[in-house]
Design a protein around this motif. Structure first.
Motif, PDB file in Angstrom:
ATOM      1  N   THR A 238      42.737  64.446  33.110  1.00 37.45           N
ATOM      2  CA  THR A 238      41.274  64.430  33.148  1.00 37.45           C
ATOM      3  C   THR A 238      40.736  65.846  33.136  1.00 37.45           C
ATOM      4  OG1 THR A 238      41.212  62.325  34.347  1.00 37.45           O
ATOM      5  CG2 THR A 238      39.260  63.731  34.484  1.00 37.45           C
ATOM      6  N   TYR A 239      41.358  66.715  33.902  1.00 33.51           N
ATOM      7  CA  TYR A 239      40.958  68.125  33.917  1.00 33.51           C
ATOM      8  C   TYR A 239      41.093  68.730  32.522  1.00 33.51           C
ATOM      9  CZ  TYR A 239      40.713  73.034  35.302  1.00 33.51           C
ATOM     10  OH  TYR A 239      40.350  74.356  35.413  1.00 33.51           O
ATOM     11  N   VAL A 240      42.197  68.433  31.859  1.00 32.46           N
ATOM     12  CA  VAL A 240      42.437  68.972  30.514  1.00 32.46           C
ATOM     13  C   VAL A 240      41.398  68.454  29.532  1.00 32.46           C
ATOM     14  CG1 VAL A 240      44.045  69.020  28.570  1.00 32.46           C
ATOM     15  CG2 VAL A 240      44.915  69.261  30.899  1.00 32.46           C
ATOM     16  N   GLU A 241      41.222  67.138  29.494  1.00 36.90           N
ATOM     17  CA  GLU A 241      40.338  66.526  28.510  1.00 36.90           C
ATOM     18  C   GLU A 241      38.866  66.755  28.823  1.00 36.90           C
ATOM     19  OE1 GLU A 241      40.964  65.344  25.673  1.00 36.90           O
ATOM     20  OE2 GLU A 241      43.145  65.315  25.774  1.00 36.90           O
ATOM     21  N   ALA A 242      38.550  67.139  30.047  1.00 34.77           N
ATOM     22  CA  ALA A 242      37.170  67.492  30.378  1.00 34.77           C
ATOM     23  C   ALA A 242      36.803  68.873  29.842  1.00 34.77           C
ATOM     24  CB  ALA A 242      36.952  67.435  31.885  1.00 34.77           C
ATOM     25  N   GLY A 243      37.793  69.594  29.331  1.00 31.11           N
ATOM     26  CA  GLY A 243      37.525  70.871  28.674  1.00 31.11           C
ATOM     27  C   GLY A 243      37.311  72.039  29.601  1.00 31.11           C
ATOM     28  N   PHE A 244      37.855  71.962  30.809  1.00 28.29           N
ATOM     29  CA  PHE A 244      37.739  73.085  31.732  1.00 28.29           C
ATOM     30  C   PHE A 244      38.725  74.192  31.330  1.00 28.29           C
ATOM     31  CE2 PHE A 244      36.223  69.613  34.553  1.00 28.29           C
ATOM     32  CZ  PHE A 244      35.024  70.172  34.965  1.00 28.29           C
ATOM     33  N   ILE A 245      38.366  75.436  31.681  1.00 33.76           N
ATOM     34  CA  ILE A 245      39.302  76.534  31.535  1.00 33.76           C
ATOM     35  C   ILE A 245      40.506  76.233  32.446  1.00 33.76           C
ATOM     36  CG2 ILE A 245      39.650  79.005  31.990  1.00 33.76           C
ATOM     37  CD1 ILE A 245      36.674  79.412  31.448  1.00 33.76           C
ATOM     38  N   PRO A 246      41.747  76.428  31.980  1.00 29.27           N
ATOM     39  CA  PRO A 246      42.177  77.195  30.804  1.00 29.27           C
ATOM     40  C   PRO A 246      42.400  76.384  29.543  1.00 29.27           C
ATOM     41  CG  PRO A 246      44.052  76.727  32.207  1.00 29.27           C
ATOM     42  CD  PRO A 246      42.866  76.111  32.891  1.00 29.27           C
ATOM     43  N   TYR A 247      41.829  75.166  29.451  1.00 29.12           N
ATOM     44  CA  TYR A 247      42.110  74.299  28.306  1.00 29.12           C
ATOM     45  C   TYR A 247      40.957  74.192  27.318  1.00 29.12           C
ATOM     46  CZ  TYR A 247      46.183  72.886  30.995  1.00 29.12           C
ATOM     47  OH  TYR A 247      47.375  72.885  31.691  1.00 29.12           O
ATOM     48  N   ASP A 248      39.948  75.043  27.417  1.00 34.57           N
ATOM     49  CA  ASP A 248      38.846  75.030  26.446  1.00 34.57           C
ATOM     50  C   ASP A 248      39.223  75.891  25.241  1.00 34.57           C
ATOM     51  OD1 ASP A 248      38.763  77.411  27.870  1.00 34.57           O
ATOM     52  OD2 ASP A 248      36.606  77.641  27.575  1.00 34.57           O
ATOM     53  N   ILE A 249      40.390  75.663  24.696  1.00 35.35           N
ATOM     54  CA  ILE A 249      40.977  76.549  23.700  1.00 35.35           C
ATOM     55  C   ILE A 249      40.336  76.373  22.324  1.00 35.35           C
ATOM     56  CG2 ILE A 249      43.158  77.182  22.571  1.00 35.35           C
ATOM     57  CD1 ILE A 249      44.578  76.183  25.089  1.00 35.35           C
ATOM     58  N   ALA A 250      39.894  75.169  22.004  1.00 33.58           N
ATOM     59  CA  ALA A 250      39.335  74.920  20.677  1.00 33.58           C
ATOM     60  C   ALA A 250      37.989  75.597  20.470  1.00 33.58           C
ATOM     61  CB  ALA A 250      39.191  73.416  20.442  1.00 33.58           C
ATOM     62  N   GLU A 251      37.230  75.854  21.581  1.00 35.94           N
ATOM     63  CA  GLU A 251      35.937  76.530  21.449  1.00 35.94           C
ATOM     64  C   GLU A 251      36.084  78.038  21.694  1.00 35.94           C
ATOM     65  OE1 GLU A 251      35.784  73.551  24.029  1.00 35.94           O
ATOM     66  OE2 GLU A 251      36.237  72.816  22.049  1.00 35.94           O
TER      67      GLU A 251
ATOM     68  N   VAL B 167      35.520  75.034  40.623  1.00 32.99           N
ATOM     69  CA  VAL B 167      36.054  76.121  41.457  1.00 32.99           C
ATOM     70  C   VAL B 167      37.425  76.550  40.943  1.00 32.99           C
ATOM     71  CG1 VAL B 167      36.907  76.713  43.754  1.00 32.99           C
ATOM     72  CG2 VAL B 167      34.745  75.480  43.499  1.00 32.99           C
ATOM     73  N   TYR B 168      38.269  75.569  40.636  1.00 32.28           N
ATOM     74  CA  TYR B 168      39.605  75.892  40.113  1.00 32.28           C
ATOM     75  C   TYR B 168      39.493  76.605  38.770  1.00 32.28           C
ATOM     76  CZ  TYR B 168      44.384  75.324  38.453  1.00 32.28           C
ATOM     77  OH  TYR B 168      45.647  75.560  37.957  1.00 32.28           O
ATOM     78  N   GLU B 169      38.574  76.129  37.933  1.00 35.13           N
ATOM     79  CA  GLU B 169      38.362  76.751  36.621  1.00 35.13           C
ATOM     80  C   GLU B 169      37.972  78.213  36.766  1.00 35.13           C
ATOM     81  OE1 GLU B 169      35.600  75.681  32.781  1.00 35.13           O
ATOM     82  OE2 GLU B 169      34.631  75.779  34.735  1.00 35.13           O
ATOM     83  N   SER B 170      37.161  78.507  37.757  1.00 31.08           N
ATOM     84  CA  SER B 170      36.649  79.867  37.944  1.00 31.08           C
ATOM     85  C   SER B 170      37.740  80.860  38.318  1.00 31.08           C
ATOM     86  CB  SER B 170      35.561  79.882  39.025  1.00 31.08           C
ATOM     87  OG  SER B 170      34.518  78.999  38.699  1.00 31.08           O
ATOM     88  N   MET B 171      38.871  80.358  38.755  1.00 31.90           N
ATOM     89  CA  MET B 171      39.961  81.238  39.180  1.00 31.90           C
ATOM     90  C   MET B 171      41.066  81.343  38.141  1.00 31.90           C
ATOM     91  SD  MET B 171      40.229  80.227  43.236  1.00 31.90           S
ATOM     92  CE  MET B 171      40.579  78.495  42.921  1.00 31.90           C
ATOM     93  N   ASN B 172      40.792  80.832  36.917  1.00 29.34           N
ATOM     94  CA  ASN B 172      41.814  80.833  35.885  1.00 29.34           C
ATOM     95  C   ASN B 172      41.338  81.519  34.621  1.00 29.34           C
ATOM     96  OD1 ASN B 172      44.329  78.930  36.570  1.00 29.34           O
ATOM     97  ND2 ASN B 172      42.502  78.098  37.564  1.00 29.34           N
ATOM     98  N   ALA B 173      42.284  82.016  33.852  1.00 26.36           N
ATOM     99  CA  ALA B 173      42.009  82.566  32.524  1.00 26.36           C
ATOM    100  C   ALA B 173      42.499  81.577  31.476  1.00 26.36           C
ATOM    101  CB  ALA B 173      42.709  83.913  32.348  1.00 26.36           C
ATOM    102  N   ARG B 174      41.933  81.649  30.297  1.00 26.55           N
ATOM    103  CA  ARG B 174      42.277  80.703  29.239  1.00 26.55           C
ATOM    104  C   ARG B 174      43.732  80.857  28.795  1.00 26.55           C
ATOM    105  NH1 ARG B 174      38.547  82.151  26.197  1.00 26.55           N
ATOM    106  NH2 ARG B 174      37.018  80.632  26.918  1.00 26.55           N
ATOM    107  N   TYR B 175      44.417  79.717  28.592  1.00 26.23           N
ATOM    108  CA  TYR B 175      45.791  79.744  28.109  1.00 26.23           C
ATOM    109  C   TYR B 175      45.849  80.111  26.626  1.00 26.23           C
ATOM    110  CZ  TYR B 175      47.690  77.296  32.219  1.00 26.23           C
ATOM    111  OH  TYR B 175      48.092  76.946  33.472  1.00 26.23           O
ATOM    112  N   ARG B 176      46.973  80.646  26.225  1.00 22.00           N
ATOM    113  CA  ARG B 176      47.273  80.724  24.803  1.00 22.00           C
ATOM    114  C   ARG B 176      47.608  79.313  24.327  1.00 22.00           C
ATOM    115  NH1 ARG B 176      51.044  84.545  26.505  1.00 22.00           N
ATOM    116  NH2 ARG B 176      52.669  83.114  25.720  1.00 22.00           N
ATOM    117  N   VAL B 177      47.522  79.086  23.038  1.00 25.81           N
ATOM    118  CA  VAL B 177      47.781  77.753  22.505  1.00 25.81           C
ATOM    119  C   VAL B 177      49.198  77.303  22.844  1.00 25.81           C
ATOM    120  CG1 VAL B 177      47.856  76.326  20.428  1.00 25.81           C
ATOM    121  CG2 VAL B 177      46.125  78.115  20.636  1.00 25.81           C
TER     122      VAL B 177
END
Length: 290
Positions: free
Chosen positions: A175-188, A255-265
């Motif tokens: 759910t976290y991944v598909e909701a598009g939170f960082i670090p998984y907002d890779i397509a945008e 909050v969790y998103e705010s503490m992460n950087a975007r993943y590489r593909v």
């Protein structure tokens, strides 16, 4: 009456995005924009004419197809005791529109000759190849254990066997991944590929696309809340608890998103492959009766 829930919530999702922006700003020691800023942005874009870099019907309809898919997902999820579009197999319909949303994003990106949109579409395809099957496998585990393809029936009939507990843990992650939170907002990935699939959109079309992403995010969170709340609550109490669960989950994820950087593909794909493998093991356990 029950049809009003999804329609009303679709109007609230930009407000939630504004709350998320405010939370991220506070965590990063910034003042941040006002909570209504997302609505201001959308209304400003809706007043602008869309500039079309290509005369393509696919380019024009992709935002509206994505928005329609996200909104339909809301209609297929239980809202307390009510499901606006309840069918004997609405979980299959949910997975269909869940996939159609990503297909719309890909179609919009590939309809333009742009390296940025092509890169975004390619990333969306790559992520969909691992995360969407993983999500489908998790749903299959829950459907198999409950003997139902109706989301409300699945949520109310779970027995919390080892495979179901594992499926719930994986469902939270997906759910976290598909909701598009960082670090998984890779397509945008605005800072890398200038918005990816959205980089060639403007005006009303861009507003609809951005709004669609927000509605889809809420749909994923609401589905998770239904799976967490409905096994233990019913009636109006279930609806209230679902709302509280969504708000709590949303804040925690921001909050969790705010503490992460975007993943590489490649990093995201490796994690997706692990999730798919874990889901496959859980499915085998479910078949074995565990």
């Amino acid at each position: 009456m029950r049809e009003l829930f999804p329609l009303t919530v679709s109007l609230i999702t930009p407000l939630l995005d504004g709350v998320a922006r405010k939370i991220r700003a506070r965590i990063q020691d910034r003042i941040g924009p006002p909570v209504l800023q997302t609505w201001y942005d959308l209304l400003s874009l809706l007043e602008m004419e869309s500039i079309r870099p290509v005369e393509s019907a696919t380019f024009r309809i992709a935002p509206y197809l994505a928005f329609g898919s996200a909104l339909t997902m809301l209609f297929l999820i239980p809202w307390g005791e009510e499901t606006p579009l309840r069918t004997p197999a609405n979980v299959i319909a949910f997975l269909y529109f869940f996939t159609l949303f990503s297909a719309s994003v890909v179609m919009g990106g590939l309809s333009v000759r742009s390296s940025y949109t092509a890169s975004g579409a390619s990333r969306e395809i790559s992520l969909s190849m691992v995360f969407k099957p993983a999500f489908a496998v998790v749903i299959a585990v829950l459907a198999l254990k409950t003997g139902s393809l109706d989301i409300a029936s699945i949520a109310r009939s779970v027995d919390f066997s080892p495979s179901v507990v594992g499926a719930y843990i994986l469902l939270i992650y997906l759910t976290y991944v598909e909701a598009g939170f960082i670090p998984y907002d890779i397509a945008e990935a605005e800072t890398e590929i200038l918005g990816g699939v959205l980089s060639e959109y403007s005006g009303r079309a861009l507003a609809v696309f951005l709004w669609a992403f927000q509605v889809k995010r809420f749909a994923m969170l609401w589905l998770l809340s239904a799976m967490l709340v409905l096994p233990f609550a019913s009636g109006i109490g279930a609806l209230i608890l679902q709302s509280l669960a969504v708000l709590t989950i949303f804040v925690l994820m921001v909050v969790y998103e705010s503490m992460n950087a975007r993943y590489r593909v490649d990093q995201a794909l490796r994690k997706g492959a692990k999730a798919l493998a874990a889901g496959s093991i859980l499915l085998v356990l479910a078949f074995a009766g565990w």
